[in-house]
Every structure is written in C-alpha cells, then in structure tokens.
Design an enzyme around this catalytic site. Structure first.
Site, PDB file in Angstrom:
ATOM      1  N   LYS A   1       8.340  -2.574  13.751  1.00  0.00           N
ATOM      2  CA  LYS A   1       8.239  -2.091  12.374  1.00  0.00           C
ATOM      3  C   LYS A   1       8.495  -0.586  12.352  1.00  0.00           C
ATOM      4  O   LYS A   1       7.884   0.171  13.096  1.00  0.00           O
ATOM      5  CB  LYS A   1       6.840  -2.392  11.831  1.00  0.00           C
TER       6      LYS A   1
ATOM      7  N   ASP B   1       4.876   5.942   4.788  1.00  0.00           N
ATOM      8  CA  ASP B   1       4.235   4.910   3.975  1.00  0.00           C
ATOM      9  C   ASP B   1       3.235   5.533   3.005  1.00  0.00           C
ATOM     10  O   ASP B   1       2.119   5.883   3.379  1.00  0.00           O
ATOM     11  CB  ASP B   1       3.524   3.897   4.886  1.00  0.00           C
TER      12      ASP B   1
ATOM     13  N   LYS C   1      -1.817   5.074  -1.470  1.00  0.00           N
ATOM     14  CA  LYS C   1      -2.888   5.420  -0.544  1.00  0.00           C
ATOM     15  C   LYS C   1      -3.614   6.685  -1.017  1.00  0.00           C
ATOM     16  O   LYS C   1      -3.049   7.487  -1.756  1.00  0.00           O
ATOM     17  CB  LYS C   1      -2.308   5.694   0.855  1.00  0.00           C
TER      18      LYS C   1
ATOM     19  N   ASP D   1       3.758   5.333  10.873  1.00  0.00           N
ATOM     20  CA  ASP D   1       3.922   3.909  10.557  1.00  0.00           C
ATOM     21  C   ASP D   1       5.229   3.353  11.129  1.00  0.00           C
ATOM     22  O   ASP D   1       5.525   2.178  10.931  1.00  0.00           O
ATOM     23  CB  ASP D   1       3.854   3.690   9.040  1.00  0.00           C
TER      24      ASP D   1
ATOM     25  N   ASP E   1       1.098  -1.948  -0.521  1.00  0.00           N
ATOM     26  CA  ASP E   1       0.781  -1.279   0.747  1.00  0.00           C
ATOM     27  C   ASP E   1       0.775  -2.256   1.913  1.00  0.00           C
ATOM     28  O   ASP E   1       0.617  -1.844   3.060  1.00  0.00           O
ATOM     29  CB  ASP E   1      -0.579  -0.568   0.641  1.00  0.00           C
TER      30      ASP E   1
ATOM     31  N   GLU F   1       3.341  -3.626   3.145  1.00  0.00           N
ATOM     32  CA  GLU F   1       4.809  -3.649   3.162  1.00  0.00           C
ATOM     33  C   GLU F   1       5.385  -3.988   4.528  1.00  0.00           C
ATOM     34  O   GLU F   1       6.526  -4.468   4.630  1.00  0.00           O
ATOM     35  CB  GLU F   1       5.354  -2.285   2.697  1.00  0.00           C
TER      36      GLU F   1
ATOM     37  N   ARG G   1       4.771  -6.321   6.711  1.00  0.00           N
ATOM     38  CA  ARG G   1       5.093  -7.744   6.885  1.00  0.00           C
ATOM     39  C   ARG G   1       6.305  -8.144   6.045  1.00  0.00           C
ATOM     40  O   ARG G   1       7.016  -9.089   6.386  1.00  0.00           O
ATOM     41  CB  ARG G   1       3.873  -8.593   6.542  1.00  0.00           C
TER      42      ARG G   1
END
Length: 487
Positions: A257, A262, A269, A280, A339, A341, A343
């Site tokens: 990933k 993010d 967030k 991330d 959030d 995201e 997956r």
C-alpha cells in the site's frame, strides 16, 4: 561494506576496533582470553575492577594495548546462558551502536554466543543489519554538515559466514532505501515519484516495470482505486515490477500500500500528528526496498512486486461516506468511511495483478489499521491468513529476521461485519476487530490464491518529534521469506 573472515587468534587481527565478549559471571570468551593473555591481564583487570560485569548488551571500549594488533578493544556483555531473541537483539544493537561510527575496519568475535538456534551466520547477519541501522541518516532534505566517520569494513572471526554477510549487506541496503522513501516529505514522494523510483530501479536491475495511471485504471473499471485517487491533483498509480530468476515458474507476489499522504479524505483525520500520514506509504516503500535487495542478490525465484499508490485528499470531487463504487472484480462497496482507503486501493491492485500473473503465493503489506497497532503496538506486525503453510513460513521468517509478526484471526464469522444494505460489502465493519474485518475485506479479492495480509501500522515508523523515523520494516521479513522460497 567490505567483508572478510579471519580464523587466527583475535589478538593478531588488524583492525580499528576488535569486539570480544564476556558473560555475566565475568568469564571471558576464548577471544577475550587471548587478548587478555597477549596484554598481560589488561582485560581481566578491568573485570576485576568492576568496569564491566557482563550484563547483556553492556559495553566497555578500551584504547590500544600493547600486544594487541587492533587499535581498540570493545568488551561486550553476553549475559547468562544461551541468548534469547531479546538478549541477542540487545547484544547486536549495542555492538553496532558502539562501532558504527569508528572509522575503518571492525573485527568481531561472537562465536561464544553461537548456538543451534542462533548459529554464527545468524549473528553475522544481525550484526550487519544493526550496523546499517546505526549508520542510517536521512539526508535528502537535511544534508549533514560534514560526513560522519563510519565503519566501512568488517572482519568476522570464526566460521566462513561470507554468504550471510553478503545477504545481510543487501538487506541493509534495501531497508535503508525503504527508510529514505518513508521519510521523504509528501510533496516530494508522490505516486509519480514512487513510479519513477520503481522504473529507475527496474532499469538498473533488469526488471520489467509497468505503470498503470489513474485514467487507465478508471477506464478498466477499478472503481475502488479511483474513488480514493480522484480527490487529489496527484494522479494515482498501480506499479508492477517483475523479476525473473527461475525460468517459467509461477511467481511469488508481494503487494504494498502506497498512500503517499492520507488526510482521511472527507472523513478527515484530526490535525495533530497528521504529518505522520506521510508514512502511509511504508508498505510501498518496503516493496521497493525488498526489490532492491533482490536486485543485489539475484536469487533463483520469480517475483512480481505490486505497488498501489495514491493520495487521499478531501477535495470537492472526493468520495463521500455513503457512496457505492464498483471494484475491478465487479463487486460493489459502500464507502462508510473514506479514511478506510487502503483496502480500496489494495483490492483493485490485487484483482489486477492476481488475474494477470496467477502467483504461487501473494503477500500484501500495508499500514492498514490503527486497530492492529492498538492490539500489537510497535513490536509485531499483524499476520492474517487461512493458509497454514504460508503462516508458518512468514512466522519463521519473522523470528529469524527479528522483523516479527503475530498471527491474528481471520475466521468466517468476522465476515458478517462487512454486511451492507446497499452493496456487496461495506468498506469498514463495526467498532470491534477492525484489523480482522479489514483483512476480511481483502480476502474477498484473493479467493483461490495462497494469500496472506501483513498489517504494519505499528512497526512501520517510530519515535516522536526529532526522533521520528521510518523503520524500513518489513523489508527484513519479506526478503527472508523470499530467499527461503528461493532456497
């Protein structure tokens, strides 16, 4: 780093620093005793004076002594009895911290610590990795004012562990590169930057590299991926690198990933520590670091490396909670939280790459859930798989490398947490078992594939303030796993 093996007496080896051990009773190892004898009892006198008592990881650096060829001697405590994983880690980290900034050649004798569980080759590999870690500095945006002195050659006193030293050096190079990528500011490290780095490495190493851009993925029907990437002016990418070292065998696949920043999207967030969300993309960084190690070692294995990369931003065209999107597999997803995201970008990358390459195994790594970090902290990554053999291989690779994983449940009963009234599934479950429901989501895109998911949300980076740093994990885990597959 330059390596050599020495089989003579420790007091005879020429080095800028010689490392020898003693246990907690004060008993000297054979090499320490040889040094003591050649120096007319200088080492034993330090023990008798209480300067060092042999506790695990405790060190004492001594200046040049008559009768010893080395310019310095580092005494290292080994504790009592056979080393455990924890004490072994303390010992190699202490040695590395002490010698990493000593300019020139280091000679090390850890043979007294070798056992069936931790043979000399293991100690050699762990020491080289620890020296790489101790010498690591991020200089891309903050160059050092002057180059720090560092050890650049290692003489191993004992068995011929040349292969282990070579492997460790390659793992260290890959881990350091993963750290660089993880630490890079998000205005530099964008999905396009990751694609360019993958192409550069591929050109140097002879890998093939294919980059799918956002518009192409949209046209293909990768609706989950695009639901994340469309909210940013930085176009998302899926990057696929292929290494062929084993003829026509089906490849082993690793997937990372790469959310280069993010914000959480519309499900924004909190502002505090949001800068850490540049990390991330550490899953993607670890894939690139692993492939750098593979490029150095060229093992007999076929590997497909996949990076799925985007920014998650709260723009006017970003996805909204309640949106329903169609994934590349044809399954629909209700986005309850933007959030979650990671997956969404992973599921389309898995569908694309598994469909194209039909891998023997597939392991994805991702900073996926805070729930996994709450469960396991910064020590272990979370491991999810229904494949017992694959679980055993990854657990073993984690124990050997020190890049440990802990297996968490992936049972059918948890799948109901993703039920949705409006789509085939939701992108989040309820407030409980968040790491497992995230893995359940990914499992729906990996059916009929030997697959494991590793959640690295805790171990991928550490520290706070000025100590904040990428760890490069799980490069040691992945490289050990793949090299075991090759052997």
């Amino acid at each position: 780093m330059e390596f050599s093996v020495f089989t003579g007496q420790a007091n005879e080896v020429t080095a800028d620093c010689l490392v020898v051990t003693l246990d907690q009773s004060g008993a000297l190892s054979a090499s320490a005793a040889a040094v003591d004898s050649a120096s007319n009892g200088f080492i034993k006198a330090r023990v008798d004076e209480g300067d060092i008592k042999g506790a695990p990881g405790k060190t004492l650096l001594l200046p040049a002594v008559s009768g010893i060829a080395a310019r310095r001697v580092l005494l290292v405590g080994s504790g009592e009895g056979e080393a455990s994983t924890v004490t072994a880690g303390k010992i190699v980290q202490a040695v590395a911290a002490s010698v990493a900034s000593i300019k020139g050649r280091i000679a090390v004798d850890l043979t007294a610590l070798a056992s069936e569980k931790f043979p000399q080759a293991w100690w050699a590999e762990q020491l080289v990795l620890a020296i790489h870690a101790a010498q690591y500095r991020f200089t891309a945006t903050k160059p050092e004012k002057e180059e720090a002195p560092k050890a650049d050659a290692l003489t191993w006193i004992g068995e011929d562990v040349t292969t282990a030293l070579t492997i460790a050096d390659a793992k260290g190079l890959g881990t350091s590169w993963a750290k660089d990528l993880g630490n890079m500011p998000p205005n530099i490290c964008t999905p396009t930057y990751l694609a360019e780095e993958a192409e550069r490495l591929s050109d140097e190493a002879g890998f093939s590299c294919r980059v799918y851009d956002e518009s192409e993925l949209d046209a293909m029907g990768a609706g989950a991926f695009v639901s994340v990437s469309k909210g940013s002016v930085e176009p998302g990418k899926i990057i696929i690198m292929e290494y062929k070292g084993a003829g026509d065998e089906a490849p082993h696949m690793i997937v990372g990933k790469g959310i280069t920043f993010d914000t959480g999207g519309i499900s924004l967030k909190p502002g505090a520590k949001m800068d850490e969300m540049k990390y991330d993309m550490c899953g993607a960084a670890s894939i690139l670091g692993t492939m750098k190690t593979i490029a150095e070692l060229k093992p007999a294995i076929n590997i497909v490396a996949v990076i799925t990369s985007a920014e998650n931003m709260p723009a006017g065209n970003a996805s909204k909670p309640g949106d329903v999107v169609t994934t590349l597999s044809g399954q629909t997803v209700e986005i309850l939280n933007t959030d979650a995201e990671g997956r969404l970008v992973l599921c389309d990358a898995l569908t694309l790459a598994i469909g194209e390459y039909k891998p023997q195994t597939c392991v994805d790594v991702a900073t996926l859930t805070g729930a996994c970090m709450a469960a396991l902290g910064k020590v272990n990554s979370g491991l999810f798989t229904e494949d017992e053999a694959l679980a055993t291989e990854l657990l073993s690779a984690g124990q050997y490398s020190g890049d440990r994983v802990w297996r968490l449940p992936l049972e059918e009963d948890y799948q109901a947490g993703l039920d949705s009234n409006f789509a085939d599934m939701a992108n989040i479950g309820g407030p409980l078992a968040g790491a497992t429901t995230a893995a359940c989501f990914l499992s729906r895109y990996t059916k009929d594939t030997r697959w494991a998911h590793v959640d690295i949300a805790g171990p991928a980076w550490g520290g706070d303030g000025t100590s904040k740093n990428s760890t490069g994990r799980p490069v040691p885990l992945l490289t050990t796993y793949l090299l075991n597959k090759a052997s």
